[in-house]
Write an enzyme that holds these catalytic residues in place. Structure first.
Site, PDB file in Angstrom:
ATOM      1  N   ASP A 287       0.679  -0.893   0.163  1.00  0.00           N
ATOM      2  CA  ASP A 287       0.221  -0.092   0.400  1.00  0.00           C
ATOM      3  C   ASP A 287       0.869   1.159  -0.228  1.00  0.00           C
ATOM      4  O   ASP A 287       1.888   1.735   0.101  1.00  0.00           O
ATOM      5  CB  ASP A 287      -0.795   0.213   1.268  1.00  0.00           C
ATOM      6  CG  ASP A 287      -2.492   0.302   0.994  1.00  0.00           C
ATOM      7  OD1 ASP A 287      -2.288   1.583   0.527  1.00  0.00           O
ATOM      8  OD2 ASP A 287      -3.320  -0.068   1.406  1.00  0.00           O
ATOM      9  N   ASP A 348      -9.907   3.517  -4.185  1.00  0.00           N
ATOM     10  CA  ASP A 348     -11.004   2.078  -3.087  1.00  0.00           C
ATOM     11  C   ASP A 348     -12.357   2.128  -4.034  1.00  0.00           C
ATOM     12  O   ASP A 348     -13.125   2.862  -4.277  1.00  0.00           O
ATOM     13  CB  ASP A 348     -11.144   2.042  -1.950  1.00  0.00           C
ATOM     14  CG  ASP A 348      -9.319   2.026  -0.966  1.00  0.00           C
ATOM     15  OD1 ASP A 348      -8.452   2.070  -2.169  1.00  0.00           O
ATOM     16  OD2 ASP A 348      -9.618   1.889  -0.054  1.00  0.00           O
TER      17      ASP A 348
HETATM   18  C1  GLA Z   1      -5.897   1.337   1.147  1.00  0.00           C
HETATM   19  C2  GLA Z   1      -6.093   0.337  -0.270  1.00  0.00           C
HETATM   20  C3  GLA Z   1      -7.260  -0.617   0.226  1.00  0.00           C
HETATM   21  C4  GLA Z   1      -7.191  -1.315   1.569  1.00  0.00           C
HETATM   22  C5  GLA Z   1      -6.639  -0.216   2.825  1.00  0.00           C
HETATM   23  C6  GLA Z   1      -6.640  -0.537   4.283  1.00  0.00           C
HETATM   24  O1  GLA Z   1      -7.109   2.069   1.311  1.00  0.00           O
HETATM   25  O2  GLA Z   1      -6.310   0.682  -1.398  1.00  0.00           O
HETATM   26  O3  GLA Z   1      -7.120  -1.564  -0.708  1.00  0.00           O
HETATM   27  O4  GLA Z   1      -5.797  -2.137   1.040  1.00  0.00           O
HETATM   28  O5  GLA Z   1      -5.433   0.979   2.410  1.00  0.00           O
HETATM   29  O6  GLA Z   1      -6.133  -0.054   5.261  1.00  0.00           O
END
Ligand code: GLA
Length: 529
Positions: A287, A348
């Site tokens: 991430d 996301d």
């Molecule tokens: C980010 C990523 C997600 C997930 C979250 C976890 O938002 O884009 O896919 O992994 O972190 O905190």
């Protein structure tokens, strides 16, 4: 307050979201993400073993198995993938699977319908086991056309499940074990799903005096190696998660646990990725919360991570796929294909506390279209699936999966596999849709027509003049949408099959039109005569 979507009520009410209503959370998270640059991603070259295992929808022929290595089809021998196109029931894909040992760019000896298999490594060292498919294949089903076996472990986009969308940071050994068990019991494993990916929440940023990661032994009895072993014992693969920066997303946006400083791998890349590999993990999503916050240069940081992964693989002999998760920042499609299996192209698809939203599905699909970046073993990633999440209808689930199939996107389910209903299960396991998704050419679909949001996407499939076509109605009223054969290069006459209804619609001349409800879609297989 962290993102992640439609968290179950229990999670939603916990402290992560200090601003706890879904709406507040949704907008607050979006703003935060925008501010911090949230992201996540996948990993590096990781050969998922046999490439073409099964065959494509309609039974493609020629599924050559090749060894997986670094994303480059190794060339293994071929096998005859599924069955002939229309008409016959796909003989369970005798999927050609490479037997594995193909080193980097060379071939696997493939052809045997295997199970499991790890494919070659990014740096070309050996893969173990062959690829997959074989068995459960027989996607062929009744009316033919769907022949072939889903290419489960080839160089197709990774298939599996990830913990984030349903559980946020509230995960432990028991949660992951139950989902892994459900992947098998529900039939998802047989359909080709293989990764069980542990996302954020497994690690609170603690290390011992030597800098080695430590975890809560009560939550992870036996440590992370124990859960990886358990997953492997089911014939599945295991994924884990970290951040490219010093502090991970769980520090900036706690979602079920206290803020966790130090929950990133910066300063410990070699040590951490070696640990993941030694524990037995096959996949790592990296991430970008810390990386973004610190203003790191993404190609440089992920390049260093890919190098650390290569070193780890050289030491353990175990492939470790990299999933780059920096949310499309710094155009990962231009540099991540060389170092990873998949790279996120947007924020996301759902944030913690939100409900599943079709607009987000469509937006992530749109921003993931970078056709020239994609090739076998290397995929644009519009994010994990929200198929089967609370509030999504059957039609929305089908359109969501159809979009990911047309895009050749990774299929990482995000719903609760232990409680999903039969409709969700049948959407996720539809063999013809999976075969489109896993088509060995790895092409992305492209938009070939658009009339006020009534759109036609066409994806070239392996075989001769075969296309997956999506008629997508983004409008607010039902409409007739036409695919013109001249737009998709299949000649003047073509056999048309409705994929979701598994219905052959006969040979059509020049074009085919269907009525598509508002917000809905129709997925077709079109084969030039
Ligand atoms: C980010 C990523 C997600 C997930 C979250 C976890 O938002 O884009 O896919 O992994 O972190 O905190």
């Amino acid at each position: 307050m962290k993102r992640l979507h439609s968290a179950p009520p229990t999670l939603r009410s916990t402290n992560h979201l200090r601003s706890s209503t879904a709406i507040r959370c949704a907008s607050a998270v979006a703003a935060l993400w925008a501010a911090i640059g949230a992201g996540c991603s996948s990993n590096d070259a990781f050969p998922q073993a046999s490439p073409n295992g099964g065959s494509a929808v309609g039974g493609g022929s020629s599924a050559g198995a090749s060894a997986g290595n670094n994303g480059i089809p190794g060339g293994g021998s071929t096998s005859s993938g599924g069955s002939p196109l229309v008409g016959s029931a796909g003989s369970a894909g005798s999927a050609g699977v490479a037997s594995g040992n193909g080193g980097a760019h060379d071939a696997g000896t493939g052809g045997t319908a295997g199970t499991g298999g790890t494919g070659g490594t990014p740096d070309g060292s050996a893969g173990t086991g062959g690829g997959a498919a074989g068995s459960s294949g027989s996607a062929g089903a009744s009316s033919g056309g769907g022949g072939g076996t889903p290419a489960t472990a080839g160089l197709g986009p990774p298939m599996g499940w990830a913990s984030w969308n349903t559980f946020a940071a509230k995960i432990n050994h028991a949660v992951i074990k139950a989902q892994a068990d459900a992947m098998v019991a529900s039939g998802l494993k047989a359909a080709g799903y293989q990764y069980v990916n542990i996302d954020e929440g497994w690690w609170q940023g603690t290390r011992d005096a030597s800098g080695n990661i430590t975890v809560d032994a009560a939550e992870w009895p036996g440590g992370m190696a124990a859960i990886a072993d358990y997953i492997h014992g089911l014939g599945l693969k295991a994924g884990i998660y970290t951040d490219a920066g010093k502090d991970g997303c769980g520090y900036y946006f706690p979602t079920g646990r206290p803020a966790a400083p130090g929950s990133g791998s910066e300063g410990h890349y070699e040590q951490d990725f070696l640990a993941f590999s030694k524990w037995g993990f096959d996949f790592v999503k990296v991430d970008w919360c810390g990386g973004d916050k610190e203003g790191l240069d993404a190609p440089t940081a992920y390049g260093a991570i890919a190098d650390a992964i290569k070193k780890a693989i050289a030491q353990t002999g175990r492939p470790l796929a990299l999933s780059v998760c920096n949310w499309g920042k710094q155009s990962p499609w231009s540099w991540a294909p060389a170092i990873s299996t998949m790279w996120r192209t947007s924020y996301d698809i759902i944030y913690y506390g939100e409900s599943a939203d079709m607009n987000r599905v469509l937006a992530n699909f749109d921003t993931a279209l970078h056709p020239s970046a994609q090739s076998p073993g290397h995929y644009n990633d519009p994010d994990m699936l929200i198929v089967g999440m609370p509030s999504f209808s059957g039609a929305q689930n089908r359109t969501h999966l159809a979009l990911w199939a047309i895009a050749g996107a990774p299929l990482l389910a995000g719903n609760n596999l232990a409680t999903m209903n039969d409709e969700t299960k049948s959407v996720l396991t539809n063999p013809e849709v999976i075969a489109i998704n896993q088509d060995p050419l790895a092409k992305q679909g492209i938009k070939v027509a658009d009339s006020g949001g009534r759109q036609v996407y066409s994806r070239e499939l392996s075989g001769t003049r075969r296309r997956a076509v999506l008629l997508l109605n983004r409008g607010s009223s039902s409409a007739s949408i036409t695919v013109r054969f001249a737009d998709i290069g299949v000649g003047n006459q073509a056999a048309v099959r409705n994929v979701w209804t598994a219905t052959d619609l006969g040979t059509q001349t020049t074009s085919y039109a269907a009525t598509v409800a508002a917000g809905d879609s129709v997925l077709l297989l079109v084969t030039g005569a």
